[in-house]
Write an enzyme that holds these catalytic residues in place. Structure first.
Site, PDB file in Angstrom:
ATOM      1  N   ARG A 158       0.810  -1.237   0.000  1.00 48.55           N
ATOM      2  CA  ARG A 158       0.000   0.000   0.000  1.00 48.55           C
ATOM      3  C   ARG A 158       0.838   1.280   0.000  1.00 48.55           C
ATOM      4  O   ARG A 158       0.324   2.362   0.285  1.00 48.55           O
ATOM      5  CB  ARG A 158      -0.978   0.043   1.166  1.00 48.55           C
ATOM      6  CG  ARG A 158      -2.040  -1.013   1.059  1.00 48.55           C
ATOM      7  CD  ARG A 158      -3.319  -0.584   1.737  1.00 48.55           C
ATOM      8  NE  ARG A 158      -4.274  -1.673   1.682  1.00 48.55           N
ATOM      9  CZ  ARG A 158      -4.335  -2.642   2.600  1.00 48.55           C
ATOM     10  NH1 ARG A 158      -3.544  -2.614   3.651  1.00 48.55           N
ATOM     11  NH2 ARG A 158      -5.206  -3.604   2.459  1.00 48.55           N
ATOM     12  N   LYS A 213       3.469  11.974 -10.356  1.00 51.91           N
ATOM     13  CA  LYS A 213       2.687  11.051 -11.189  1.00 51.91           C
ATOM     14  C   LYS A 213       3.521   9.806 -11.449  1.00 51.91           C
ATOM     15  O   LYS A 213       4.653   9.904 -11.929  1.00 51.91           O
ATOM     16  CB  LYS A 213       2.354  11.696 -12.530  1.00 51.91           C
ATOM     17  CG  LYS A 213       1.199  12.676 -12.493  1.00 51.91           C
ATOM     18  CD  LYS A 213       0.846  13.052 -13.928  1.00 51.91           C
ATOM     19  CE  LYS A 213      -0.212  14.124 -13.998  1.00 51.91           C
ATOM     20  NZ  LYS A 213      -0.507  14.494 -15.404  1.00 51.91           N
ATOM     21  N   GLU A 223      10.419  18.844 -23.735  1.00 50.10           N
ATOM     22  CA  GLU A 223       9.679  19.279 -22.539  1.00 50.10           C
ATOM     23  C   GLU A 223      10.101  20.694 -22.134  1.00 50.10           C
ATOM     24  O   GLU A 223       9.295  21.471 -21.614  1.00 50.10           O
ATOM     25  CB  GLU A 223       9.884  18.305 -21.368  1.00 50.10           C
ATOM     26  CG  GLU A 223       9.488  16.848 -21.648  1.00 50.10           C
ATOM     27  CD  GLU A 223       7.979  16.531 -21.592  1.00 50.10           C
ATOM     28  OE1 GLU A 223       7.162  17.473 -21.512  1.00 50.10           O
ATOM     29  OE2 GLU A 223       7.633  15.332 -21.651  1.00 50.10           O
ATOM     30  N   LYS A 262       8.009  23.646 -13.818  1.00 47.36           N
ATOM     31  CA  LYS A 262       7.198  22.445 -13.574  1.00 47.36           C
ATOM     32  C   LYS A 262       6.740  22.391 -12.113  1.00 47.36           C
ATOM     33  O   LYS A 262       5.575  22.137 -11.824  1.00 47.36           O
ATOM     34  CB  LYS A 262       7.985  21.189 -13.941  1.00 47.36           C
ATOM     35  CG  LYS A 262       7.330  19.898 -13.432  1.00 47.36           C
ATOM     36  CD  LYS A 262       6.773  19.001 -14.494  1.00 47.36           C
ATOM     37  CE  LYS A 262       5.838  17.952 -13.888  1.00 47.36           C
ATOM     38  NZ  LYS A 262       5.717  16.734 -14.663  1.00 47.36           N
ATOM     39  N   GLU A 316      -4.202  17.911 -10.609  1.00 48.37           N
ATOM     40  CA  GLU A 316      -4.617  18.244 -11.961  1.00 48.37           C
ATOM     41  C   GLU A 316      -6.116  18.525 -12.092  1.00 48.37           C
ATOM     42  O   GLU A 316      -6.814  17.969 -12.931  1.00 48.37           O
ATOM     43  CB  GLU A 316      -4.190  17.132 -12.934  1.00 48.37           C
ATOM     44  CG  GLU A 316      -4.164  17.627 -14.373  1.00 48.37           C
ATOM     45  CD  GLU A 316      -3.448  16.665 -15.330  1.00 48.37           C
ATOM     46  OE1 GLU A 316      -2.288  16.323 -15.054  1.00 48.37           O
ATOM     47  OE2 GLU A 316      -4.048  16.303 -16.337  1.00 48.37           O
ATOM     48  N   ARG A 329      -2.663  22.576 -13.580  1.00 45.13           N
ATOM     49  CA  ARG A 329      -1.653  21.572 -13.951  1.00 45.13           C
ATOM     50  C   ARG A 329      -1.877  21.050 -15.373  1.00 45.13           C
ATOM     51  O   ARG A 329      -0.960  20.527 -16.010  1.00 45.13           O
ATOM     52  CB  ARG A 329      -1.641  20.422 -12.935  1.00 45.13           C
ATOM     53  CG  ARG A 329      -0.531  19.420 -13.226  1.00 45.13           C
ATOM     54  CD  ARG A 329      -0.292  18.381 -12.147  1.00 45.13           C
ATOM     55  NE  ARG A 329       0.791  17.504 -12.561  1.00 45.13           N
ATOM     56  CZ  ARG A 329       1.397  16.623 -11.787  1.00 45.13           C
ATOM     57  NH1 ARG A 329       1.038  16.501 -10.525  1.00 45.13           N
ATOM     58  NH2 ARG A 329       2.376  15.871 -12.247  1.00 45.13           N
ATOM     59  N   ASN A 384       0.081  19.512 -20.093  1.00 44.94           N
ATOM     60  CA  ASN A 384      -0.286  18.539 -21.120  1.00 44.94           C
ATOM     61  C   ASN A 384      -0.168  19.086 -22.533  1.00 44.94           C
ATOM     62  O   ASN A 384      -0.502  18.387 -23.498  1.00 44.94           O
ATOM     63  CB  ASN A 384      -1.728  18.045 -20.896  1.00 44.94           C
ATOM     64  CG  ASN A 384      -1.845  17.241 -19.620  1.00 44.94           C
ATOM     65  OD1 ASN A 384      -0.904  16.570 -19.217  1.00 44.94           O
ATOM     66  ND2 ASN A 384      -2.997  17.323 -18.968  1.00 44.94           N
ATOM     67  N   HIS A 394       0.666  16.861 -25.466  1.00 38.33           N
ATOM     68  CA  HIS A 394       0.556  15.480 -25.014  1.00 38.33           C
ATOM     69  C   HIS A 394      -0.741  14.786 -25.434  1.00 38.33           C
ATOM     70  O   HIS A 394      -0.790  13.560 -25.434  1.00 38.33           O
ATOM     71  CB  HIS A 394       0.721  15.397 -23.495  1.00 38.33           C
ATOM     72  CG  HIS A 394       2.145  15.571 -23.041  1.00 38.33           C
ATOM     73  ND1 HIS A 394       2.855  16.733 -23.248  1.00 38.33           N
ATOM     74  CD2 HIS A 394       2.999  14.727 -22.406  1.00 38.33           C
ATOM     75  CE1 HIS A 394       4.080  16.589 -22.739  1.00 38.33           C
ATOM     76  NE2 HIS A 394       4.191  15.379 -22.219  1.00 38.33           N
ATOM     77  N   HIS A 432       0.737  11.739 -27.097  1.00 38.68           N
ATOM     78  CA  HIS A 432       0.620  10.381 -26.537  1.00 38.68           C
ATOM     79  C   HIS A 432       0.055   9.401 -27.561  1.00 38.68           C
ATOM     80  O   HIS A 432       0.486   8.246 -27.638  1.00 38.68           O
ATOM     81  CB  HIS A 432      -0.264  10.385 -25.279  1.00 38.68           C
ATOM     82  CG  HIS A 432       0.490  10.713 -24.021  1.00 38.68           C
ATOM     83  ND1 HIS A 432      -0.140  11.117 -22.866  1.00 38.68           N
ATOM     84  CD2 HIS A 432       1.814  10.692 -23.742  1.00 38.68           C
ATOM     85  CE1 HIS A 432       0.777  11.334 -21.930  1.00 38.68           C
ATOM     86  NE2 HIS A 432       1.965  11.092 -22.433  1.00 38.68           N
ATOM     87  N   HIS A 465       9.209   9.547 -26.368  1.00 37.14           N
ATOM     88  CA  HIS A 465       8.214  10.434 -25.778  1.00 37.14           C
ATOM     89  C   HIS A 465       8.456  11.885 -26.209  1.00 37.14           C
ATOM     90  O   HIS A 465       7.546  12.578 -26.657  1.00 37.14           O
ATOM     91  CB  HIS A 465       8.242  10.299 -24.256  1.00 37.14           C
ATOM     92  CG  HIS A 465       7.286  11.205 -23.560  1.00 37.14           C
ATOM     93  ND1 HIS A 465       5.935  10.999 -23.592  1.00 37.14           N
ATOM     94  CD2 HIS A 465       7.476  12.345 -22.845  1.00 37.14           C
ATOM     95  CE1 HIS A 465       5.326  11.969 -22.910  1.00 37.14           C
ATOM     96  NE2 HIS A 465       6.238  12.802 -22.447  1.00 37.14           N
TER      97      HIS A 465
END
Ligand SMILES: NC(=O)c1ccc[n+]([C@@H]2O[C@H](COP(=O)([O-])OP(=O)(O)OC[C@H]3O[C@@H](n4cnc5c(N)ncnc54)[C@H](O)[C@@H]3O)[C@@H](O)[C@H]2O)c1
Ligand SMILES: [Zn+2]
Length: 364
Positions: A118, A140, A182, A229, A239, A243, A247, A250, A254, A266
Site C-alpha cells: 500500500r 505522477k 519538454e 514544472k 490536476e 496543472r 499537457n 501530449h 501520446h 516520448h
C-alpha cells in the site's frame, strides 16, 4: 548556477548540483530512512551508475533490481515482476525505493513504490534530461497499457528528487533532444524569455564533444524548467485545473507515440504533438497567429521532428485520444498556448476543446 540549488515543493525538496549522485545515500537516509533500499534501474543505466549508488549503502542494506531499458517495458508485467522480486528478496514496509534512471524508471519504480504494501517511500534520481526537468517532478507514477499511455497509475510524490547534471554526459544526443521537447513546452506554457533562450541549445549543448558543451547553460536550463514544472504542480497537485497546462503537446503526442509502436520517443512525439495542437489552436483562433511558426522553428533547430509519421489514420489517433485520461464525457481536451508564454483557457480550467473536424484536418 553555482553550488547546490534547492527547490522546495509542498511535499519534498528537489536538489540540483553537479556531483550529487555521490550523495544519494545521504539524501535517502535523511528523507526516507529505511532498513533496506531497493535500487531500481534499467539495463543501460545499471552498468553506468548503479554501483556508484549501491556503494553508498552499508553492505546488505541495498539490493539492485535491473529491468530491460525502454518504454515497451513500462507495463504491468514489469511492475508485477519487480514487486515479486522485492518480496522474494524479503523487502518489507520499512524499505525505500531508489528510482535510478530516465522517465521510464521513475514512472515504473514510483508505481511499484506506490503500491508495494500500500505504499512505501521512494527517491527520484533522474538520469535523463527529460526525467530531470519533467518526469521526476510532480508525483505522477504509472505504466502503459495497450489502450494508452500511463492509464494505470497513482499519485505518489517522491521523498526527494536528486538531480546531478553530470550524469547527462553519457546520454545520447537523441535523448538530449527528447528532453528539450519538454523544455520547449515549459517555455511555451509559461515563459517567453526562456523559450527564446532555448534557441541557443544547438550551439551550446547539442555538441558531440562533451568538452564543448556549456555546463552553466545546461544547469540554468535544468533549474528554470524545474522551477516552472514544480510551480505549476504546487498550485494544483491533482490536476483539477492549472496543472493541465503541462499537457500541451501530449493529447496528440501520446496517441502518436503509442501508435508509432514506441519507435518515436516520448520527447519526439511531444514535439510533433505541440506543433499539431498549436496548428489546430491557431486555425480556430485560440492561439495568436504565428505561434505555431515559432514552435516549429525552435523544434527544428533542436533537431526534433515536426511531422507525424504516416501509417495510422487521423481517426485511429482520435480514437486513442478519446480514451486518454484528458478526455471528459467523450470530448477530447487540449492544453494549448494563447501565445508563447501564455496558456489559453484560463476561464475554463485550462481545458480547451478544439473542434474534431479541424483536428482531423490537421492530423490528415
Ligand atoms: N510522470 C511524469 O510526470 C512524466 C512526465 C514526462 C514524461 N514521463 C514519462 O517519461 C518517459 C520518458 O522518459 P525518458 O525520455 O527519460 O526515457 P527513458 O527512461 O527510456 O530513457 C531514455 C534512454 O536513455 C537511457 N539512459 C538513461 N539515463 C542515461 C544516462 N545518464 N546515460 C546514458 N543513457 C541513459 C535509458 O536507458 C533509455 O534507453 C515516458 O514513459 C513518459 O511517459 C512521465
Ligand atoms: Zn511529457
Amino acid at each position: 548556477v553555482t553550488g547546490l540549488v534547492r527547490i522546495n515543493t509542498p511535499g519534498y525538496t528537489i536538489c540540483i548540483t553537479p556531483g550529487l549522485i555521490h550523495s544519494v545515500g545521504d539524501i535517502a537516509r535523511q528523507t526516507a530512512p529505511a532498513h533496506r533500499y531497493a535500487i531500481i534501474t534499467d539495463s543501460n543505466v545499471a552498468p553506468l551508475y548503479a554501483q556508484q549508488v549501491a556503494t553508498q549503502f552499508p553492505t546488505g542494506t541495498s539490493h539492485t533490481f535491473v529491468v530491460p531499458a525502454g518504454e515497451t517495458h513500462k507495463n504491468r508485467e514489469t511492475w508485477a515482476s519487480l514487486t515479486d522480486q522485492l518480496f522474494a528478496s524479503h523487502f518489507t514496509r520499512d524499505s525505500t525505493i531508489i528510482a535510478l534512471g530516465g522517465g521510464v524508471i521513475g514512472d515504473l519504480a514510483g508505481f511499484v513504490a506506490a503500491t508495494f504494501m500500500r505504499g512505501i517511500p521512494f527517491i527520484q534520481v533522474p538520469t535523463t534530461l527529460l526525467a530531470m526537468i519533467d518526469a521526476s517532478i510532480g508525483g505522477k507514477t504509472g505504466v502503459d497499457t495497450l489502450s494508452g499511455k500511463n492509464l494505470v497509475g497513482a499519485f505518489h510524490p517522491p521523498a526527494a528528487v536528486t538531480i546531478d547534471p553530470e550524469v547527462l554526459e553519457t546520454l545520447e544526443l537523441s535523448h538530449w533532444r527528447g528532453g528539450l521537447a519538454e523544455a520547449v513546452k515549459h517555455g511555451a506554457i509559461a515563459d517567453e524569455e526562456y523559450f527564446l533562450s532555448l534557441d541557443e541549445t544547438d550551439s551550446r549543448l547539442l555538441r558531440p564533444s562533451i568538452e564543448r558543451r556549456d555546463r552553466a547553460f545546461r544547469d540554468q536550463l535544468i533549474v528554470r524548467s524545474v522551477q516552472i514544472k514544480s510551480d505549476v504542480v504546487a498550485r494544483d497537485e491533482r490536476e483539477q485545473g492549472v496543472r493541465k497546462v503541462l499537457n500541451f503537446g501530449h493529447t496528440i503526442g501520446h496517441a502518436v507515440e503509442l501508435l508509432s509502436g514506441f519507435t518515436l520517443s516520448h520527447g519526439e512525439a511531444v514535439a510533433i504533438g505541440m506543433v499539431l495542437e498549436s496548428t489546430a489552436a491557431e486555425r480556430l483562433g485560440v492561439a495568436e497567429p504565428g505561434t505555431t511558426a515559432r514552435i516549429i522553428n525552435l523544434v527544428q533547430r533542436i533537431g526534433l521532428p515536426t511531422i507525424r509519421p504516416g501509417g495510422p489514420s487521423a481517426d485511429a489517433l482520435l480514437d486513442i485520444m478519446r480514451g486518454d485520461k484528458k478526455a471528459r464525457g467523450g470530448a477530447i481536451e487540449y492544453a494549448v498556448p494563447a501565445k508563447i508564454g501564455t496558456m489559453a483557457g484560463a476561464e475554463s480550467g485550462y481545458a480547451v476543446r478544439l473542434d474534431d473536424t479541424t483536428v482531423r484536418a490537421v492530423l490528415a
